[in-house]
Scaffold this active site. Structure first.
Site, PDB file in Angstrom:
ATOM      1  N   SER A 261      -2.409  29.292  -1.771  1.00 62.75           N
ATOM      2  CA  SER A 261      -2.249  30.507  -0.982  1.00 62.75           C
ATOM      3  C   SER A 261      -3.599  31.178  -0.784  1.00 62.75           C
ATOM      4  O   SER A 261      -4.627  30.644  -1.177  1.00 62.75           O
ATOM      5  CB  SER A 261      -1.304  31.464  -1.691  1.00 62.75           C
ATOM      6  OG  SER A 261      -1.884  31.866  -2.925  1.00 62.75           O
ATOM      7  N   LYS A 262      -3.546  32.337  -0.166  1.00 62.17           N
ATOM      8  CA  LYS A 262      -4.784  33.054   0.161  1.00 62.17           C
ATOM      9  C   LYS A 262      -5.676  33.269  -1.063  1.00 62.17           C
ATOM     10  O   LYS A 262      -6.890  33.235  -0.955  1.00 62.17           O
ATOM     11  CB  LYS A 262      -4.455  34.415   0.787  1.00 62.17           C
ATOM     12  CG  LYS A 262      -4.158  34.325   2.266  1.00 62.17           C
ATOM     13  CD  LYS A 262      -2.831  34.942   2.621  1.00 62.17           C
ATOM     14  CE  LYS A 262      -2.057  34.031   3.548  1.00 62.17           C
ATOM     15  NZ  LYS A 262      -0.628  34.122   3.453  1.00 62.17           N
ATOM     16  N   ARG A 263      -5.048  33.501  -2.188  1.00 62.99           N
ATOM     17  CA  ARG A 263      -5.890  33.823  -3.342  1.00 62.99           C
ATOM     18  C   ARG A 263      -6.696  32.630  -3.841  1.00 62.99           C
ATOM     19  O   ARG A 263      -7.545  32.762  -4.707  1.00 62.99           O
ATOM     20  CB  ARG A 263      -5.051  34.457  -4.447  1.00 62.99           C
ATOM     21  CG  ARG A 263      -4.358  33.494  -5.366  1.00 62.99           C
ATOM     22  CD  ARG A 263      -3.358  34.228  -6.260  1.00 62.99           C
ATOM     23  NE  ARG A 263      -2.018  33.772  -5.950  1.00 62.99           N
ATOM     24  CZ  ARG A 263      -1.390  32.852  -6.670  1.00 62.99           C
ATOM     25  NH1 ARG A 263      -1.959  32.326  -7.712  1.00 62.99           N
ATOM     26  NH2 ARG A 263      -0.191  32.444  -6.344  1.00 62.99           N
TER      27      ARG A 263
END
Length: 505
Positions: A261-263
């Site tokens: 994901s984005k993280r």
RNA sequence: GGUCCUAUCGUCUAAUGGUUAGGACACCACCCUUUCACGGUGGUAAUACGGGUUCGACUCCCGUUAGGACCGCCA
């Protein structure tokens, strides 16, 4: 409650990729999409793109555009979708509100669903309480006893309500193409919300309706949707629809083994395109995350992936996105790309860095020197670096030396091993002499000419060739000096050698 | 907390009861070589742990441990 195999097997296979346009196209989505595409094409079926834009706050047209552009770039082409004619359209959910309204009313009329007037605060408090007591946080069914008449009146009076599906307490089973037989105890779900109102459907409801109406035979999606499957199947049953086949793909994970994901700095597909990853590399790499052909072969084109693909060879555990392997694939595909094609792919990178400007299709102007350079020369430069590139963008750092008057570098770079400045100066003098006397600047001639002279004078090759190469390129690593000198030409080569002498002082 | 799932080199994976546990990436060494890269050769490196079942277990069963997904009026 088994999926009706007999029916789906005789029907033409239809799969779909159903992204919500709430963000840029990401790697995880691409994998889901790719497998849908591969299976449909493998089975001679159709692949549908459906835009699930029912989240009014977060859906944006630019995201839909990014998704479509990304897929096109990857060569994942949909047979039906928002901008193609298809008999199962419209393909954007916000254009299908009449359809959802019809089925929502049917569910309400037949008491498969009911209006719920509970406030979000009330629900939240109940949830907390249930969790505190160690129970699954499910809706208590408070509003299920409200009569249809009363509900209608309260709605008419402007009271806010959502629509909940009336879950039956039973076990839902289905056979997933990857997971095998899966059982879910529906009583653990509670009555879930399927729409905010008759014209504001939520995911499980809209997807169930659309998958049926669009005659989707196989739903291929990420493992995170596994527990949505029984919910959608219950809705399908309540509406009198049959069930499609399901295949839940393992997740692509970040380095910490959690869902990518984005993280994790998971960049959108556009980022990989911009860096100069080739679509073939990305497809090949992503296909091999969770799937393998069962042979030791690693390189597969899209048609070959289509030919080899099967759910039987998908595994159930997630796999970490490892960019080093992607880099390897990319280098392999860059080396396989025909030179002309590669040059064409690289030109935009030069333009982007303002190293060259386009004059015509085959001619360019070198920004720094105002000289013209043709496509053939550009190709020649590219040919020298083709096997050295990992990503297309690497071409700039590797070859900017051809687009400047003089390279800039530190004096000590001229030193080969433990040479002294005096020795290097002597080497540069020798090189100037050699190149001045060269009858031709063709690289083979230059090489023979120089190497023979070095041998005759009993000189050390490295002590001549390293300073020569550095004077010409200004770089620690590069292609060989003779092939570079050929492209630079006699004047510029000598100019750079004299510049090296000046640097040495 | 509840439901479900997973577990082979650092990573992607092969081996569906019998292999010296195979391949690829990465890493290391050597060769090629002025450098880098390509290419070639070789190397380090894994069945999470404990019990069973079996002549024989990476493979089947149970437990332990570790990890993950889901549990929205998002999709």
């Amino acid at each position: 409650m088994n999926s009706d195999l007999s029916q789906t097997q005789s029907k033409k296979v239809r799969t779909r990729f159903a992204p919500s346009p709430t963000g840029f196209l990401h790697i995880g989505s691409v994998r889901t999409c790719l497998f849908n595409f591969l299976y449909a094409k493998k089975m001679g079926g159709d692949f549908v793109l459906r835009i699930e834009d029912t989240d009014k706050e977060r859906s944006k047209p630019e995201f839909e555009e990014d998704i479509k552009q990304g897929l096109k770039w990857l060569g994942i082409i949909w047979d039906e979708g928002p901008d193609t004619n298809g008999k199962f359209g419209p393909y954007r959910q916000m254009d299908r509100l009449d359809i959802y309204e019809k089925y929502a009313r049917q569910l309400l009329d037949q008491s498969h669903a009911y209006y719920c007037f509970c406030s979000e605060e009330e629900l939240e408090a109940k949830k907390q309480e249930m969790v505190a007591r160690g129970h699954a946080p499910i809706y208590d069914g408070k509003c299920s006893n409200i009569s249809k008449e009363e509900a209608q009146q309260r709605i008419a009076a402007g009271e806010k309500a959502v629509i909940r599906f009336k879950t039956q307490n039973k076990v839902i089973s289905f056979t997933d193409l990857i997971w095998g037989k899966v059982d879910f105890d529906a009583s653990l779900f509670g009555d879930f919300v399927i729409a905010k109102d008759t014209r504001s459907p939520l995911y499980n409801f809209a997807a169930a309706v659309d998958d049926y109406l669009m005659e989707i035979t196989h739903i291929v999606r990420g493992e995170e949707h596994l527990s949505n499957t029984p919910r959608q199947m219950m809705i399908q049953s309540a509406l009198g629809f049959g069930h499609p086949q399901y295949a839940h793909l393992p997740l692509i994970l970040g380095p910490d083994k959690t869902k990518l994901s984005k993280r994790h700095n998971a960049e959108p597909v556009g980022y990989y395109k911009q860096k100069g990853y080739l679509p073939q590399a990305l497809n090949n790499f992503i296909a091999f995350l969770g799937w393998n052909p069962g042979t030791e072969r690693e390189m597969f084109s899209m048609p070959e992936l289509i030919n080899e693909f099967s759910f039987e060879r998908c595994r159930k555990s997630g796999s970490i996105f490892n960019i080093a392997k992607l880099d390897w694939y990319n280098g392999m595909y860059i080396r396989q790309t025909p030179l002309d094609k590669l040059t064409e792919l690289l030109i935009p990178y030069y333009q982007e860095k303002n190293l060259i400007e386009k004059i015509s299709d085959r001619e360019f102007k070198i920004t720094a020197t105002n000289q013209t350079i043709d496509f053939a020369t550009l190709s020649l430069i590219v040919s020298l670096y083709q096997e050295r590139l990992v990503k297309l963008e690497d071409i700039i750092e590797a070859t900017d030396l051809f687009f400047v008057e003089l390279p800039s570098y530190e004096k000590d770079l001229l030193l080969f091993k433990d040479m002294t400045y005096q020795q290097v100066a002597n080497s540069i003098d020798k090189c100037i002499e050699l190149l001045s006397n060269a009858e031709s600047f063709q690289k083979d001639y230059l090489q023979t000419h120089c190497l023979n002279a070095i041998q005759e004078a009993n000189l050390n090759r490295g002590q001549i060739l390293w300073p020569l190469r550095v004077a010409l390129t200004g770089k620690k690593a590069s292609a060989g000096p003779f092939e570079i000198a050929e492209i630079l030409g006699k004047d510029l080569s000598l100019k750079r050698l004299n510049f090296a002498k000046k640097i040495l002082g």
